[in-house]
Design a protein around this motif. Structure first.
Motif, short mmCIF file in Angstrom:
data_model
loop_
_atom_site.label_atom_id
_atom_site.label_comp_id
_atom_site.label_asym_id
_atom_site.label_seq_id
_atom_site.Cartn_x
_atom_site.Cartn_y
_atom_site.Cartn_z
N GLU A 58 9.43 -18.60 -1.02
CA GLU A 58 8.88 -19.33 -2.71
C GLU A 58 8.11 -17.66 -2.31
O GLU A 58 7.56 -17.25 -3.37
CB GLU A 58 8.36 -20.35 -2.86
CG GLU A 58 9.18 -21.44 -3.23
CD GLU A 58 8.66 -22.43 -2.62
OE1 GLU A 58 9.15 -23.66 -3.75
OE2 GLU A 58 7.57 -23.19 -2.16
N LYS A 60 7.49 -15.38 -0.41
CA LYS A 60 8.46 -13.90 -1.00
C LYS A 60 8.78 -13.57 -2.51
O LYS A 60 8.82 -12.24 -2.61
CB LYS A 60 9.88 -13.89 -0.46
CG LYS A 60 10.73 -12.03 -0.28
CD LYS A 60 11.59 -12.76 0.90
CE LYS A 60 12.21 -11.41 0.62
NZ LYS A 60 11.63 -9.88 -0.67
N SER A 61 9.72 -14.57 -2.94
CA SER A 61 9.83 -14.48 -4.78
C SER A 61 8.68 -14.37 -5.29
O SER A 61 8.54 -13.27 -6.70
CB SER A 61 10.45 -15.93 -4.99
OG SER A 61 11.38 -16.29 -4.48
N LEU A 62 7.13 -15.34 -5.08
CA LEU A 62 6.08 -14.43 -6.16
C LEU A 62 5.54 -13.19 -6.33
O LEU A 62 4.96 -12.60 -7.06
CB LEU A 62 5.08 -15.45 -5.55
CG LEU A 62 5.55 -17.09 -6.09
CD1 LEU A 62 4.46 -17.77 -5.34
CD2 LEU A 62 5.58 -16.79 -7.72
N ASP A 64 7.59 -10.46 -4.73
CA ASP A 64 8.35 -9.89 -5.25
C ASP A 64 8.67 -9.50 -6.71
O ASP A 64 8.55 -8.59 -6.88
CB ASP A 64 10.27 -10.22 -4.89
CG ASP A 64 10.29 -10.16 -3.56
OD1 ASP A 64 9.45 -8.82 -2.91
OD2 ASP A 64 11.52 -10.16 -2.88
N ALA A 65 8.00 -10.93 -7.35
CA ALA A 65 7.72 -10.98 -8.68
C ALA A 65 7.02 -9.76 -9.32
O ALA A 65 6.62 -9.81 -9.92
CB ALA A 65 8.17 -12.38 -8.92
N ALA A 66 5.58 -9.99 -8.16
CA ALA A 66 4.87 -9.27 -8.65
C ALA A 66 4.79 -7.50 -8.60
O ALA A 66 3.79 -7.02 -9.18
CB ALA A 66 3.64 -9.88 -8.36
N GLY A 67 5.46 -7.41 -7.38
CA GLY A 67 6.16 -5.89 -7.66
C GLY A 67 5.11 -5.24 -6.63
O GLY A 67 4.16 -5.86 -6.04
N LYS A 70 2.26 -3.89 -7.51
CA LYS A 70 0.80 -5.22 -8.33
C LYS A 70 0.36 -5.66 -7.14
O LYS A 70 -0.62 -6.33 -6.15
CB LYS A 70 1.58 -5.79 -9.03
CG LYS A 70 0.41 -7.10 -9.82
CD LYS A 70 -0.75 -5.98 -10.03
CE LYS A 70 -0.62 -5.87 -12.05
NZ LYS A 70 -1.64 -5.43 -12.83
N SER A 71 1.73 -6.23 -6.10
CA SER A 71 1.01 -6.63 -4.24
C SER A 71 0.34 -6.05 -3.74
O SER A 71 -0.89 -6.67 -2.75
CB SER A 71 2.20 -6.76 -4.11
OG SER A 71 2.73 -7.28 -4.55
#
Length: 87
Positions: A58, A60-62, A64-67, A70-71
């Motif tokens: 979960e 990692k998904s968050l 990855d979603a931020a990119g 952005k991370s």
């Protein structure tokens, strides 16, 4: 950026005031709306509990979603505010 449980544990160990200030910084950097941020921060104990239960997949998904960009921006902001995860 990879998920590291030790990093999350460091965040969760902060007192509620520090945790809320940091969560607000992260939310702003991520582009969350002011209303959503305030709702999220209205109960820091609940937010900590939810974050403590997050699985590595979960997280990692968050992330990855931020990119990646952005991370990295969020990590840089945290480092500027004295939160050093030993990167």
């Amino acid at each position: 950026m990879e998920f590291d449980r030790r990093q999350l544990d460091k965040l969760l160990s902060l007192d509620n005031e520090s945790f809320s200030a940091l969560a607000k910084t992260i939310a702003e950097a991520a582009g969350a709306s002011k209303a959503r941020t305030e709702a999220m921060l209205s109960n820091p104990d609940m937010l900590k509990k939810r974050l403590s239960q997050i699985s590595p997949d979960e997280a990692k998904s968050l992330i990855d979603a931020a990119g990646k960009e952005k991370s990295e921006e969020i990590m840089n902001l945290l480092n500027e505010r004295g939160v050093n995860f030993g990167r």
